[in-house]
Design a protein around this motif. Structure first.
Motif, PDB file in Angstrom:
ATOM      1  N   ALA A  30       1.145   3.572 -11.547  1.00 61.62           N
ATOM      2  CA  ALA A  30       0.562   2.646 -10.951  1.00 61.62           C
ATOM      3  C   ALA A  30       1.142   1.257 -11.741  1.00 61.62           C
ATOM      4  O   ALA A  30       1.402  -0.015 -10.883  1.00 61.62           O
ATOM      5  CB  ALA A  30      -0.594   2.833 -11.062  1.00 61.62           C
ATOM      6  N   VAL A  31       1.556   0.912 -12.758  1.00 62.60           N
ATOM      7  CA  VAL A  31       1.674   0.226 -13.074  1.00 62.60           C
ATOM      8  C   VAL A  31       3.568  -0.496 -13.106  1.00 62.60           C
ATOM      9  O   VAL A  31       4.355  -0.639 -11.768  1.00 62.60           O
ATOM     10  CB  VAL A  31       1.542  -0.468 -14.471  1.00 62.60           C
ATOM     11  N   PHE A  32       4.127   0.716 -14.540  1.00 61.17           N
ATOM     12  CA  PHE A  32       5.702   0.780 -14.490  1.00 61.17           C
ATOM     13  C   PHE A  32       6.169   0.851 -12.782  1.00 61.17           C
ATOM     14  O   PHE A  32       6.941  -0.314 -12.648  1.00 61.17           O
ATOM     15  CB  PHE A  32       5.462   1.902 -15.735  1.00 61.17           C
ATOM     16  N   PHE A  33       6.023   2.016 -12.278  1.00 62.54           N
ATOM     17  CA  PHE A  33       7.011   2.433 -11.177  1.00 62.54           C
ATOM     18  C   PHE A  33       6.428   1.166 -10.039  1.00 62.54           C
ATOM     19  O   PHE A  33       7.611   0.995 -10.074  1.00 62.54           O
ATOM     20  CB  PHE A  33       6.135   3.782 -11.069  1.00 62.54           C
ATOM     21  N   THR A  34       5.174   1.043  -9.730  1.00 63.40           N
ATOM     22  CA  THR A  34       4.961   0.440  -8.682  1.00 63.40           C
ATOM     23  C   THR A  34       6.023  -1.158  -8.940  1.00 63.40           C
ATOM     24  O   THR A  34       6.658  -1.458  -8.379  1.00 63.40           O
ATOM     25  CB  THR A  34       3.602  -0.249  -8.891  1.00 63.40           C
ATOM     26  N   ASN A  73      -3.914   0.289  -8.938  1.00 62.45           N
ATOM     27  CA  ASN A  73      -2.779  -0.744  -8.009  1.00 62.45           C
ATOM     28  C   ASN A  73      -3.740  -2.237  -7.056  1.00 62.45           C
ATOM     29  O   ASN A  73      -3.234  -3.040  -6.936  1.00 62.45           O
ATOM     30  CB  ASN A  73      -2.448   0.460  -6.660  1.00 62.45           C
ATOM     31  N   ILE A  74      -5.125  -1.684  -7.078  1.00 62.66           N
ATOM     32  CA  ILE A  74      -5.787  -2.071  -6.404  1.00 62.66           C
ATOM     33  C   ILE A  74      -6.143  -3.499  -7.481  1.00 62.66           C
ATOM     34  O   ILE A  74      -6.171  -4.968  -6.797  1.00 62.66           O
ATOM     35  CB  ILE A  74      -7.525  -1.557  -6.319  1.00 62.66           C
ATOM     36  N   LEU A  75      -6.081  -3.503  -8.124  1.00 58.86           N
ATOM     37  CA  LEU A  75      -6.697  -4.835  -9.415  1.00 58.86           C
ATOM     38  C   LEU A  75      -5.278  -5.612  -9.548  1.00 58.86           C
ATOM     39  O   LEU A  75      -5.601  -6.795  -9.296  1.00 58.86           O
ATOM     40  CB  LEU A  75      -6.890  -3.925 -10.552  1.00 58.86           C
ATOM     41  N   GLY A 135       0.762  -1.394  -0.025  1.00 56.47           N
ATOM     42  CA  GLY A 135       0.121  -0.191  -0.441  1.00 56.47           C
ATOM     43  C   GLY A 135       1.034   1.291   0.252  1.00 56.47           C
ATOM     44  O   GLY A 135       0.453   2.068  -1.071  1.00 56.47           O
ATOM     45  N   LEU A 136       2.056   1.001   0.616  1.00 56.32           N
ATOM     46  CA  LEU A 136       3.290   2.346   0.743  1.00 56.32           C
ATOM     47  C   LEU A 136       3.493   2.591  -0.955  1.00 56.32           C
ATOM     48  O   LEU A 136       3.545   3.718  -1.247  1.00 56.32           O
ATOM     49  CB  LEU A 136       3.821   2.021   1.322  1.00 56.32           C
ATOM     50  N   VAL A 137       4.072   0.986  -1.177  1.00 56.02           N
ATOM     51  CA  VAL A 137       4.713   1.702  -2.758  1.00 56.02           C
ATOM     52  C   VAL A 137       3.337   1.903  -3.425  1.00 56.02           C
ATOM     53  O   VAL A 137       3.478   3.096  -4.510  1.00 56.02           O
ATOM     54  CB  VAL A 137       4.910   0.332  -3.354  1.00 56.02           C
ATOM     55  N   ALA A 138       2.252   1.683  -3.596  1.00 52.20           N
ATOM     56  CA  ALA A 138       0.788   2.470  -4.174  1.00 52.20           C
ATOM     57  C   ALA A 138       1.081   3.794  -4.065  1.00 52.20           C
ATOM     58  O   ALA A 138       0.453   4.438  -4.500  1.00 52.20           O
ATOM     59  CB  ALA A 138      -0.127   1.624  -3.895  1.00 52.20           C
ATOM     60  N   ASP A 139       0.864   4.145  -2.828  1.00 51.71           N
ATOM     61  CA  ASP A 139       1.192   5.506  -1.761  1.00 51.71           C
ATOM     62  C   ASP A 139       1.980   6.510  -2.557  1.00 51.71           C
ATOM     63  O   ASP A 139       1.728   7.329  -3.307  1.00 51.71           O
ATOM     64  CB  ASP A 139       1.290   5.883  -0.759  1.00 51.71           C
ATOM     65  N   VAL A 140       3.415   6.601  -2.919  1.00 44.72           N
ATOM     66  CA  VAL A 140       4.378   6.233  -3.336  1.00 44.72           C
ATOM     67  C   VAL A 140       4.243   6.910  -4.930  1.00 44.72           C
ATOM     68  O   VAL A 140       4.275   7.552  -5.631  1.00 44.72           O
ATOM     69  CB  VAL A 140       4.954   5.728  -3.017  1.00 44.72           C
TER      70      VAL A 140
END
Lengths: 518, 313
Positions: A495-499, A423-425, A379-384
């Motif tokens: 949300a895809v590449f960076f995460t 990110n949730i998906l 979740g933190l990753v998604a937040d960043v």
């Protein structure tokens, strides 16, 4: 080892650096819409048919003068409808000469009707010419309005043609909307017309004006009661001198009454015409007419050779300043009409910005917290990634000089909610793969790969509505579509590449790892 | 690990008739309210007219403002409190008067009445009849085109039946939003239209997720022999339920915050977005999912042969 780690990290670093460079400093790089910084949005409709009518009438006058010069009697030349002329000759005998003259003078007209026996001719302006005049009226109108706005002094005005015959005027930060509107919308057709004193205006009102004359009114406002009175004047239709003859105009103050007036300097031809006119009509009154209203009708005491005239009429300083501006910038080739107006005062704009910022901060905080609690480290990753999304969104807007509007702020808030959806998906998919018994590494790989198709689907549908909205929208709504589309598009990267990159970095080389903080 | 749902196994599709009933009742209530109020209320964006937002220095009563406006023959204006009792919206229908004239008279009337105290005109919007008509037509086109766009996309991605069921779900969502607007006395404006178009694009997302799952399950051969289409859809909805609800939840958070803190000007837009997110999620399960089951059933009965639906792949 995950592939191309170095390249991917470099790409993210470059994107962030470029974003910051574009965005710095935010106060200067983000374009605020009129609904946020305050200002006027006007859509003006140019009455292009009026320009065509005026052109047809001028052509009629020319034809009549030319016919008479060649000794061909004309009983009537009149405009019919918008673009047609009817000419009635005094006698059918002069038919051939008349037709020849008309063909020469009115070459842009098509002959519609020719009744030799009755000596009657019907002509219509060629359609291409009509289109030209309409087009020219809009373009000249635009130029004239631009001139006026420039002289009025507005920072970063935007004046554009919209559709066929509309002009969109956007003036940010204008304090006195009523004044700006009056300045822009005034046709400002200045005419000097001799007052016809053979007939009393009151009599003419009852019996109708004699041929070649018309009744115009002067508005007089009583200083005490503020009541408005209309005083009729009978003037000659023909205006020997008009705004076209004006070289420049400025505001002066009358030494005796300390009232402001507008002083007009004619150009060479205008000065000569004015001098001749005053010379030939000493003792008569000359009406100064602006847009069909008589401003004043002073008596001509002597020939005025100086090529200068004064327009008085109880102006306030602002009114006199604006009149001087419109006379300098010239008349609009056709009258304009306000079709749409949206004026936002600066205080409302400031309130909107404040509330918008609160809403964005609060929704970011809420979503941030939710993701952290529900998905922990992931979740933190998604937040960043979400933070990065907002940065890229603003930078893209700055880069494209897109305008941030109040609905645009709503678009940003919505982006915050939708960007983490990606990110949730992915995370839900990873959880599922883990439950199915995959290893951490395998679950991450499968999760990203399987969710990707769905992510594309969801992006496409939102972008479809966004595009249609952008296509359709005006000002503020367009701003909404812009932020939403950019935000959604950018979330593919964040949300895809960076995460994925962060996941790869965290779980790199931990092939034996058995738990995932998700 | 917090989990909202873990293979919950709800029988959504089995209870679809109840859902149809609820949807129909709500939409009927909305339509009833529209009929009772003489149609959906259009803001000046579409109906044309003048809107003036005034803020007074001190609290002011509506009657006082009306009284002031009556002195300039504008007593028929609609006067509406906006946020608090110091701020009002004045609305005038399209009339012979130009927008400048309306603003001038209003300002004059408010300035003359000493009991009203100082005021500030914060916003003036005027939409002429031509522009209003143009916007109405464009709005209808915008809604239709976005539906066509989505129908085409889903028809290519899945099949025509899936596309039609998605469109039915979208129409349902738009009707629910319009009903909610009418029931809460909100006006149709450009911003609301933007919200509706966004909902159209967003609501179909979850539907795609569910359809995608049906197809995936088939490809994996997870379908047990003799499993009905109804069960397949129901399983897919259950398997994707947590992501459907979670994604809706985050968007709902942000729209709710916007509704509460975004200011009065954005309030209506945020309201429609909130309603849209909720009904969009609901319609994924109960409209898009259920209708496709019913339609496939009807079609099979009519055609008389069992055909695979949704997945062409």
């Amino acid at each position: 080892m995950p592939r191309h780690l170095g390249v991917r990290i470099a790409l993210v670093v470059i994107v962030v650096a470029v974003s910051i460079w574009y965005l710095y400093p935010p106060a200067k790089t983000i374009n605020l819409g009129l609904d946020l910084q305050g200002g006027i949005h006007l859509v003006l409709g140019v009455d292009v048919d009026k320009a065509v009518e005026a052109q047809v009438e001028r052509a009629g006058d020319t034809a009549r003068a030319e016919l008479e010069k060649r000794g061909i009697g004309v009983t009537r030349v009149e405009r019919r409808g918008t673009a047609e002329l009817a000419i009635q000759l005094a006698s059918p005998q002069s038919w051939d000469a008349a037709v020849k003259t008309i063909d020469e003078v009115l070459s842009v007209f098509d002959r519609k009707e020719a009744d030799q026996a009755a000596g009657r001719l019907g002509l219509a302006l060629k359609p291409r010419e009509v289109a030209n005049i309409r087009d020219l009226a809009v373009r000249q109108g635009l130029e004239t309005i631009r001139n006026r706005v420039d002289q009025f002094g507005v920072a970063e005005p935007s004046i554009q043609q919209q559709g066929e015959n509309r002009i969109l005027v956007q003036l940010p930060g204008v304090q006195d909307p009523a004044r700006a509107k009056a300045l822009i919308g005034k046709t400002a057709l200045l005419e000097f017309k001799l007052v016809d004193e053979r007939t009393d205006a009151e009599t003419a009102l009852r019996t109708g004006p004699p041929p070649g004359t018309e009744i115009l009114y002067q508005r007089r406002v009583d200083k005490e009661t503020r009541e408005e009175r209309k005083v009729p004047f009978l003037v000659q239709k023909k205006a020997p001198i008009t705004g076209r003859d004006v070289a420049t105009a400025r505001v002066s103050i009358d030494q005796n009454t300390s009232e402001p007036y507008v002083s007009v300097d004619f150009n060479a031809a205008g000065g000569r015409a004015f001098s001749e006119l005053t010379d030939a009509n000493v003792g008569k009154r000359l009406a100064i007419v602006l847009d069909g209203n008589v401003h004043s009708a002073p008596q001509i005491r002597e020939r005025i050779p100086s090529g200068r005239a004064q327009i008085t009429g109880g102006f306030s300083t602002d009114e006199a300043t604006d009149l001087a501006i419109v006379l300098r910038a010239g008349a609009l080739p056709a009258p304009v009409q306000v079709l749409e107006e949206r004026t936002v005062g600066p205080s409302l704009g400031a309130d909107s910005i404040r509330q918008g910022i609160i809403a964005i901060l609060a929704s970011t905080a809420l979503v941030f917290l939710f993701m952290l609690v529900y998905y922990r480290l992931s979740g933190l990753v998604a937040d960043v990634a979400l933070g990065l999304n907002l940065l890229l969104l603003m930078a893209t807007m700055a880069g494209f000089h897109a305008t941030l509007t109040l609905p645009g702020i709503a678009g940003i808030a919505l982006t915050i909610g939708m960007a983490v959806d990606t990110n949730i998906l992915i995370f839900e998919r990873i959880r599922e793969e883990l439950r199915a018994g995959k290893t951490v590494r395998g679950a991450i790989d499968a999760g990203f790969a399987r969710a990707f198709k769905t992510v594309i689907d969801t992006h496409v549908t939102v972008l479809v509505s966004g595009l249609i909205l952008f296509q359709f929208g005006t000002g503020p709504v367009k701003g909404f579509a812009v932020t939403l589309m950019i935000g959604i598009a950018v979330s593919l990267f964040t949300a895809v590449f960076f995460t994925r990159l962060i996941f790869d970095l965290i779980y790199m080389g931990q092939r034996k790892r058995e738990t995932l903080s998700i | 690990m917090i989990e909202l749902f873990r293979d919950p196994g709800f029988n959504f599709i089995g209870r679809r008739r109840w859902a149809y009933l609820i949807s129909v009742l709500f939409i009927l209530a909305g339509i009833g309210s529209m009929v009772a109020k003489g149609g959906l209320r259009y803001g000046i964006d579409f109906s044309g007219g003048t809107l003036i937002q005034v803020r007074f220095e001190k609290p002011v009563a509506v009657d006082r403002i009306r009284h002031a406006l009556e002195t300039v023959q504008m007593g028929e204006s609609v006067i509406q409190e906006f946020g608090d009792d110091r701020e009002y919206l004045l609305r005038l229908p399209l009339a012979q008067l130009s927008s400048e004239e309306v603003t001038r008279r209003t300002q004059e009337a408010l300035a003359k009445d000493s009991e009203l105290g100082k005021h500030e005109i914060r916003r003036v919007e005027f939409v002429g009849p031509q522009v209003g008509r143009d916007l109405q037509i464009q709005a209808i086109y915008a809604v239709l085109w976005s539906m066509v766009g989505i129908l085409v996309y889903i028809a290519i991605r899945f099949d025509l039946l899936g596309g039609l069921a998605s469109i039915a779900a979208i129409i349902h969502d738009v009707l629910v939003c319009l009903s909610a607007m009418s029931l809460t006395n909100r006006e149709m404006s450009l911003a609301i239209l933007a919200a509706l178009l966004t909902i159209i694009g967003y609501s179909v997302n979850d539907t795609i997720v569910a359809y995608d799952r049906v197809r995936e399950n088939r490809a994996k051969g997870a379908r047990r022999k003799g499993e009905s289409f109804e069960t397949q859809i129901n399983n897919a909805i259950n398997q994707t339920l947590s992501r459907t609800v979670l994604t809706a939840l985050t968007v709902f958070f942000t729209t709710a915050v916007l509704y509460l803190f975004g200011g009065k000007v954005l309030e209506d837009m945020a309201f429609v977005l909130c309603i849209g997110v909720v009904t969009g999620t609901y319609s994924t399960i109960y409209i898009a999912g259920s209708l496709i089951v019913d339609w496939a059933g009807w079609r099979d009965r009519w055609v008389g042969k069992r055909k695979k639906v949704v997945a062409k792949a």
